[in-house]
Structure formats: structure tokens, C-alpha cells
Design a protein around this motif. Structure first.
Motif, PDB file in Angstrom:
ATOM      1  N   LEU A  70     -43.645  36.677  26.968  1.00 55.68           N
ATOM      2  CA  LEU A  70     -43.571  35.266  27.349  1.00 55.68           C
ATOM      3  C   LEU A  70     -43.249  35.134  28.831  1.00 55.68           C
ATOM      4  CD1 LEU A  70     -41.692  33.632  24.307  1.00 55.68           C
ATOM      5  CD2 LEU A  70     -44.145  34.082  24.624  1.00 55.68           C
ATOM      6  N   ALA A  71     -43.763  34.067  29.448  1.00 56.48           N
ATOM      7  CA  ALA A  71     -43.647  33.890  30.894  1.00 56.48           C
ATOM      8  C   ALA A  71     -42.228  33.578  31.346  1.00 56.48           C
ATOM      9  CB  ALA A  71     -44.596  32.783  31.356  1.00 56.48           C
ATOM     10  N   ARG A  72     -41.431  32.965  30.475  1.00 57.78           N
ATOM     11  CA  ARG A  72     -40.017  32.715  30.776  1.00 57.78           C
ATOM     12  C   ARG A  72     -39.262  32.696  29.454  1.00 57.78           C
ATOM     13  NH1 ARG A  72     -38.189  27.661  29.543  1.00 57.78           N
ATOM     14  NH2 ARG A  72     -39.687  25.936  29.406  1.00 57.78           N
ATOM     15  N   ASN A  73     -37.963  32.550  29.556  1.00 58.65           N
ATOM     16  CA  ASN A  73     -37.133  32.540  28.355  1.00 58.65           C
ATOM     17  C   ASN A  73     -37.231  31.182  27.659  1.00 58.65           C
ATOM     18  OD1 ASN A  73     -33.976  31.993  27.297  1.00 58.65           O
ATOM     19  ND2 ASN A  73     -34.890  33.947  26.714  1.00 58.65           N
ATOM     20  N   PHE A  74     -37.905  31.162  26.509  1.00 60.59           N
ATOM     21  CA  PHE A  74     -38.093  29.921  25.759  1.00 60.59           C
ATOM     22  C   PHE A  74     -37.149  29.809  24.569  1.00 60.59           C
ATOM     23  CE2 PHE A  74     -42.068  30.247  28.044  1.00 60.59           C
ATOM     24  CZ  PHE A  74     -42.377  28.930  28.354  1.00 60.59           C
ATOM     25  N   GLY A  75     -36.428  30.869  24.237  1.00 65.41           N
ATOM     26  CA  GLY A  75     -35.514  30.830  23.102  1.00 65.41           C
ATOM     27  C   GLY A  75     -36.094  31.508  21.869  1.00 65.41           C
ATOM     28  N   GLN A  76     -35.198  31.859  20.965  1.00 67.88           N
ATOM     29  CA  GLN A  76     -35.574  32.630  19.775  1.00 67.88           C
ATOM     30  C   GLN A  76     -36.611  31.928  18.913  1.00 67.88           C
ATOM     31  OE1 GLN A  76     -32.416  33.164  16.912  1.00 67.88           O
ATOM     32  NE2 GLN A  76     -33.394  34.919  15.957  1.00 67.88           N
ATOM     33  N   HIS A  77     -36.458  30.638  18.704  1.00 72.31           N
ATOM     34  CA  HIS A  77     -37.354  29.930  17.789  1.00 72.31           C
ATOM     35  C   HIS A  77     -38.749  29.769  18.380  1.00 72.31           C
ATOM     36  CE1 HIS A  77     -34.343  28.656  14.687  1.00 72.31           C
ATOM     37  NE2 HIS A  77     -33.554  29.080  15.674  1.00 72.31           N
TER      38      HIS A  77
END
Length: 317
Positions: A70-77
Motif C-alpha cells: 500500500l502507498a501509505r498507512n491506511f490501517g488494518q481494516h
């Protein structure tokens, strides 16, 4: 007879030292259950360490593994949603990347699914988490019970197995701020628990900070429930009734004893209390309106930088 395919979806963050062990445990468990074919989807949630390098290496050695960066941290969900949209299994299993959730006991989840349940969550007698993380889990459990009408006896964890049609229903959600637990509870109530062990963390610390836990809770009860707004309405009504009764009490007290001085302290207390409640309610309403605004702007659930492994090869064909 065609084998059922099992997809393991694992969101990865700061797990360069544990991920290979988790994958090896999955391979050993599935080798013992040869009636199933399997694939593993590893989703790197923009981990700041060498997690994606480990994923790339695992993909090069194992054709059944797909890696998503993923391009950035979007979270676990959000990472789970990215994995759900890439996997192809008849059954989908989600577990952690830190080795605390025992992939070797996945057969217990399969057995429970075969009894006719749609989703099976792992339940732990004793969680090997820190006191802070256990407290967060308890708050999250209470929130899902009150806001999302989760049955009291149902235990929710990050280790679960679901049938394909449930995952297909979950990925229909395309708005920002996905919350997988809410999506599952919205899709079915035919959910069961099965007891498994829980291990000590092999390396590192939990990626869930207080800020992330608060964000998760806000996401859960604002994305799938209007209960907070109803609670706000009830509290507003209680405050109004209290103010009305207090006004009557003040008038009667003045008639009974005209010499009673007007209370500056009580007036300021009432103003501060009502003002605080109003600000709280406005903030809650603003949270809902802000999420609506972000959704209308088509903010993405996640952005994929690259895919390695089997899926990458299929895209090039």
C-alpha cells in the motif's frame, strides 16, 4: 472432486522478524489438510521497516503467495479490504502477522464452518497482550455490543474464517473508513466462536497506539450506527428537563424565602455543564458530517503501490 481453496489474508506492519514464521506455520497446517488448496495474501500497510522486502522474498520462493504494497498507512481494516479484493478462496481466513494467533489451529475454524456457520471467530482463554491492549479490546467489545448490536456471548477477534459469500458482501462496501467487524455483523448473524490458544509476541510491540485505537472506535460507531446521535438526543432531553426543574426549584425557593441570594457558582456550573454538553453533541454531529463529506469526495479506502507474486504475473499476461 475439486478441492476447496482457502485464502489467508494477513495485514502486515512492522513484522519483518515474524512474518516468515507465520507463513511457514500456515504451509505446515495446510499440508496436513490436503483436502484444501490454499493461497496467502500479504498486505504491507506501508510498514517503515523491511516488511515488504520479506514479502517480496517470500513471493519469489512460494508461488501460492501474493504480496500487496500500500502507498501509505491506511490501517488494518483497509489492508484487509485490499486483501479481500485480491483473494479467490471459497473460505477466507484472517490472522495477525506477529505469530500470536496460531495458524496451526486453523482446522478448528474450518470444522466449525462445516457445522453450518457463516463466520467463525477465534476465542482466547487468556490473551498474551499488554494491559493497555487488553483494555482496548474490552472497550472495543463493549462498543460493538452497544453500537452494532453484537450478541453478548459472541467474542470478536482478528483471527477469523468466513465463507466466500460473506467476503463478497463485505467488499461491496466502497466508502472510506471500512470497519470489517461492522460489515460482517451487517451481513450475517450466523456467527460462532471456537477456542484457540494465544501466544506471546515473538518480537516487536503492538502497532495499535492510543490514537489508532481511538480512531478505530470512532470509525466503528460512526460508520455503522446512529446510536451515538440517539444518545446525544437523550442526553439533551435530560439536560433540558434538569434545567426546567431547577428553574422551578429556584422560583419556588425565592417565593418561600425572598432573602435567598442568587447563586453565581450554581449558575456558572450550569452554564459550564450545558455548554460542555452542547460542544460534545456538536462535535459528534460534525464527525458524522465530516465522514459524509469525505465519502462524497471519493476518498479511497486504500491505494496500491505495487503487487508482487502470482497476482502480478496474472496482470502482466
Amino acid at each position: 472432486m475439486k478441492k476447496k481453496t482457502v485464502s489467508f489474508v494477513i495485514p502486515c506492519y512492522r513484522s519483518e522478524k515474524t512474518l516468515a514464521g507465520v507463513v511457514e506455520e500456515i504451509k505446515c497446517a495446510m499440508k496436513a489438510m490436503d483436502r484444501y488448496a490454499y493461497e496467502i495474501v500479504l498486505v504491507n500497510d506501508c510498514s517503515p521497516d523491511g516488511t515488504f522486502s520479506v514479502i517480496r522474498e517470500l513471493c519469489s520462493k512460494n508461488p501460492e503467495i501474493t504480496g500487496i504494497d500500500l502507498a501509505r498507512n491506511f490501517g488494518q481494516h483497509a489492508a484487509l479490504m485490499a486483501g479481500f479484493r485480491r483473494c479467490k478462496g471459497d473460505l477466507v481466513v484472517c490472522l495477525d502477522d506477529d505469530g500470536q494467533t496460531p495458524a496451526g489451529e486453523v482446522g478448528k475454524l474450518f470444522h466449525k464452518l462445516e457445522e453450518g456457520h457463516d463466520v467463525v471467530y477465534a476465542k482466547y482463554d487468556h490473551k498474551q497482550h499488554s494491559a493497555f491492549r487488553n483494555f482496548g479490546s474490552k472497550v472495543n467489545e463493549r462498543m460493538t455490543r452497544v453500537m452494532l448490536q453484537k450478541p453478548k456471548e459472541l467474542y470478536i477477534s482478528s483471527y477469523f474464517a468466513a465463507r466466500r459469500f460473506i467476503i463478497d458482501e463485505v467488499i461491496r462496501y466502497e466508502n472510506s473508513y471500512p470497519y470489517v467487524i461492522g460489515l460482517v455483523l451487517r451481513a450475517t448473524k450466523n456467527i460462532a466462536n471456537v477456542e484457540v490458544s494465544h501466544r506471546e509476541r515473538e518480537a516487536g510491540v503492538s502497532g495499535y497506539t492510543l490514537k489508532k485505537l481511538l480512531g478505530l472506535w470512532f470509525n466503528g460507531f460512526t460508520a455503522f450506527s446512529v446510536q451515538p446521535l440517539r444518545v446525544a438526543t437523550i442526553l439533551g432531553g435530560i439536560c433540558a428537563a434538569f434545567g426546567f426543574l431547577y428553574a422551578i426549584y429556584t422560583v419556588i425557593k425565592k417565593f418561600v424565602n425572598p432573602n435567598v441570594p442568587l447563586g453565581f457558582s450554581s449558575m456558572m456550573s450550569a452554564i459550564m455543564f450545558i455548554g460542555g454538553m452542547l460542544m460534545l453533541m456538536l462535535g459528534l454531529i460534525g464527525e458524522y458530517i465530516g465522514r459524509i463529506y469525505i465519502t462524497l469526495n471519493n476518498s479511497p479506502q486504500y491505494v496500491i503501490r505495487q503487487i508482487v507474486g502470482e497476482s502480478e504475473a496474472e496482470e502482466k499476461e
